[in-house]
Design an enzyme around this catalytic site. Structure first.
Site, short mmCIF file in Angstrom:
data_model
loop_
_atom_site.label_atom_id
_atom_site.label_comp_id
_atom_site.label_asym_id
_atom_site.label_seq_id
_atom_site.Cartn_x
_atom_site.Cartn_y
_atom_site.Cartn_z
CD GLU A 1 -1.95 -2.38 1.09
OE1 GLU A 1 -0.85 -2.77 1.53
OE2 GLU A 1 -2.84 -3.16 0.71
CG HIS B 1 -10.93 -7.34 6.30
ND1 HIS B 1 -9.96 -7.87 7.10
CD2 HIS B 1 -10.47 -7.44 5.02
CE1 HIS B 1 -8.95 -8.28 6.35
NE2 HIS B 1 -9.23 -8.02 5.08
#
Ligand code: TPP
Ligand code: MG
Lengths: 676, 79
Positions: A409, A479
């Site tokens: 990322e 998540h």
């Protein structure tokens, strides 16, 4: 110039040019140290004494079209790259005439006209951004090279790993230039690494690494000449370890104290500035008078720059909110009530689309509209066409502009940032918002702050799309979280959060063509369960414009994302009890549409802000506080907020349902507020 | 006659004061730019501070004491 008496292994004129740059760097260093120790001025200085030869030897090999990135210590890199000394000194002193209006300062120089694109004070932070600048050069078909300078200490940080891995797999025209001065702050090699060298690491990433003597300007220049030519020719990245020595303190002035007296004397004997001067003299290239003239000219240039800087006013406080964004109206401030026009949707054809299909529609339109738009993220190629299916079939149609990335990322956001600084319009996907933690440095220290730190010499027109998994259940604590408040606390970002397919498409297009970094948060729940007739073709939902989803007179429910749907249910239920709720969909979280928020509450006299994010320190607290302050006299009850309980999101369905506001608990809060 | 003021420098982001440990050059002596003229002690290090310019040193504060950053401790008067 005298005729040479011995073969130097370099064109003497080039060596003179290298020396001229070294002399300029040395005079800058000397003048700063003198100015600091005499108290003539004060600023934070990380001296580069001993490292002058590295950028000086590169200078004749690059042009202002080539990009350079460096670190707080890289004043030598700036000087050799051609940043004007007047603007450089004024910047270091925080003055209005600095190259970055005094907002970046000595550790954050950017000067695009000379190719100095970004300077970081975050160890390793610029390496992933260099990739983006290099990618822009590659996609545009130029032969420009990008050089990222960093210290040996940066070889310990993960960012560099991500940068090198991506550069290798994409064969980017970038040079990772490690100025190995053999110490990171106060910790020397080998205390922080068992590696024998750093150059050999490059092979593990599939490209060339070389270890060079950074104190030998001739050998270093000659080696860099070949390397730069190779990189220009498209042979991919190279890692260069330039071995040198930091002769000065980590910060401030004076000789380093990390070496013994003998070690320091030995190191000084290899100091390239006097060494090269001596060589030019002994080889008969220049006379002592000619060398003096070079040094004298450099000294004069530096003194004029310092006088210019000291005469320039300290950048005034009125500049505070300028350059946070391109538009000075965007930063939130007290009593701000900017009126922005609502959208006018096209009247033409519409098509039934789920939210993820509307997003794919926006992606396709953006690719058609502007060849400088491109996408990067994990798994966005086919299969699967993005794990959220927004890229189905696009990779084949746009092979260069749909760029599946490694699972990295920082590399994704850094690359987008760099390409955006080069003027492209990259769109990065961060699969789940919970993963922003691993790239928050890139988002907040680099993408968000770069416009401000550069005094708008650069800006970052990139977009991040990310998904929040909350409300679906069963995804677990890593998540499911609603993390928008973290992003809202970072001046420089705009944040949108659509609740309908039409908005998801129109807001994404607005973000992509906005000149500041934008984050679109999408709800996984809404992506697949919301369908509506969406206008075809290009249209924009303006950033900073809320929408009234249901009109009412007793209370304003102010919300966004999947809670719009929940609040509409609540309004339907409460209507049966005779309670009339107005439902406001914020759509943009920054800049907030305070005009529409306050207008609604002026009418209803009550407000409840609802969101899935943690209530404590959440956006709801901010909005409720503003309503209470602005409309105190008109309120029938205190404006209130309602967010998630203070716990990670639980896997247990019973807990998740209870910890996030739901139709039942929201209705309860509304009934309480009506009792005042 | 041009003179250059000497003040306790701010050498580190964190520094607020420094100890003028020792004058290395006598009051009134001629100094060359780059010549160490006094030792400064901070919480981070002890280091020699060099004369920023050449000239005659005028000491204005005694050694052995700690002064806030910015305190004028002397000057160098150009000859
Ligand atoms: C991510 C991060 N961690 C820690 C620091 C604090 N810090 C500033 S400079 C520095 C040393 C860096 O050493 P190196 O990369 O070798 O560069 P040099 O200063 O030697 O040029 C450290 C640890 C920082 N700025 N950024
Ligand atoms: Mg180092």
């Amino acid at each position: 110039m005298a005729s040479t008496t011995r073969d130097l292994g370099i064109d003497p004129a080039v060596l003179v040019e290298i020396y001229r740059q070294m002399s300029r760097i040395h005079e800058v260093d000397k003048a700063i140290q003198a100015g600091l120790s005499s108290g003539r001025f004060q600023f934070t200085y990380w001296p580069m004494t001993g490292q002058e030869a590295i950028p000086a030897a590169i200078a004749p090999l690059v042009t202002p079209e080539d990009y350079m990135l460096t670190i707080y210590r890289g004043i030598h890199d700036q000087v050799a790259k051609g940043v004007p000394l007047k603007g450089l000194f004024a910047e270091a002193l925080g003055r209005r005439d600095g190259v970055n209006k005094g907002k970046g300062g000595s550790p954050h120089i950017s000067h695009p006209p000379s190719g100095s694109m970004l300077t970081t004070a975050i160890v390793g932070g610029n390496t992933v951004i260099a990739n983006g600048l290099a990618l822009a050069n590659k996609m545009r078909g130029t032969r420009r090279v990008t050089i990222a300078n960093f210290g040996d200490g940066a070889t310990s940080i993960g960012t560099l790993h991500e940068a090198m891995n991506l550069a290798g797999v994409w064969k980017l025209p970038v040079i990772f230039l490690c100025q190995n001065n053999q110490i990171g702050e106060y910790t020397p090699i080998p205390e922080y690494t068992a590696s024998k060298d750093f150059a050999s690491r490059a092979a593990a990433y599939g490209f060339k690494g070389v270890r060079l003597d950074g104190n030998d300007p001739i050998a270093f220049h000659n080696a860099m000449k070949e390397i730069i030519a190779e990189v220009r020719d498209g042979h991919g990245p190279v890692f260069v370890e330039a071995v040198t020595m930091r002769l000065s303190q980590h910060a401030g002035v004076g000789w380093t104290t990390h070496l013994s007296k003998e070690e320091l004397e030995r190191a000084k004997a290899d100091w390239p500035v006097p060494k090269t001067r001596k060589l030019l003299l002994e080889a008969g290239v220049l006379t002592a008078e000619e060398l003096d003239a070079i040094d004298q000219a450099a000294r004069k240039e530096v003194e004029e720059a310092i006088e210019f800087a000291l005469a320039s006013p300290v950048t005034p406080a009125e500049e505070m909110l300028v350059d946070v964004y391109g538009d000075p109206e965007i930063p939130p401030r007290r009593h701000q009530r900017v009126k922005r026009a609502a959208e006018r949707l096209p009247q033409g054809e519409r098509k039934m689309m789920a939210m993820y299909e509307a997003i794919q529609d926006a992606i396709e339109i953006s690719l058609e509209l502007d060849p400088e738009v491109f996408y990067l993220g994990e798994d966005i190629g086919d299969p699967p066409g993005g794990v959220f299916r927004c890229f189905k079939g696009l990779k084949q149609r746009y092979p260069e502009r749909i760029r599946p990335t490694p699972i990295a990322e920082q590399a994704i956001i850094g690359c987008a940032t760099g390409a955006a600084i080069a003027g492209m319009r990259p769109v990065a996907e961060i699969m789940f918002i919970d993963f922003i933690g691993v790239c928050l440095d890139q988002i907040s220290n680099h993408a968000a702050k770069q416009r401000y730190m550069s005094g708008s010499a650069t800006h970052v027109p990139m977009t991040i799309r990310t998904i929040t998994g909350g409300g679906l259940g069963g995804l677990g604590a890593q998540h499911s979280q609603a993390l928008e408040a973290i992003l809202l606390h970072q001046p420089g970002l705009k944040v949108v959060y659509p609740s309908t397919p039409t908005d998801a498409k129109g807001l994404l297009l607005s973000c992509i063509f906005d000149d500041d970094p934008c984050v679109q948060i999408e709800s996984m729940l809404l992506n697949y369960t919301t369908r509506e007739e969406v206008p075809l073709g290009d249209y924009r939902i303006p950033i900073g414009v809320a929408a009234v989803r249901r009109e009412g007179s007793d209370i304003s429910l102010i919300t966004y994302g999947w809670h719009v749907r929940v609040c509409l249910q609540v309004a339907e239920e409460l209507a049966k009890e005779g309670i009339s709720c107005e439902v406001i969909d914020l759509r943009t979280l920054l800049p907030l549409d305070y005009d529409r928020i306050l207008s609604s509450v002026e009418k209803t006299g009550r407000a409840l802000v609802v969101h899935a994010a943690t209530e404590f320190c959440g956006l709801g607290s901010e909005i409720a506080a503003t309503i209470n302050e602005e409309l105190f006299a008109k309120l029938k009850a205190p404006a209130a907020r309602f967010g998630a309980a203070y716990a990670p999101i639980a896997y247990s369905r019973a807990i998740e349902d209870a910890q996030i506001p739901n139709a039942g608990t929201i209705a309860e809060r509304v009934r309480e507020l009506l009792k005042y | 006659m041009a003179s250059t003021v000497l003040t306790i420098p701010k050498l580190q982001m964190s520094s607020t004061e420094g100890t003028l440990a020792e004058w290395l050059v006598e009051d009134g002596a001629l100094v060359q730019a780059g010549q160490p003229i006094y030792t400064l002690e901070t919480d981070k290090a002890v280091q020699e501070i060099e004369a920023p310019v050449s000239g005659r040193l005028v000491q204005k504060k005694p050694a052995g004491e700690t002064y806030p950053v910015g305190t004028e401790i002397g000057e160098i008067v150009a000859e």
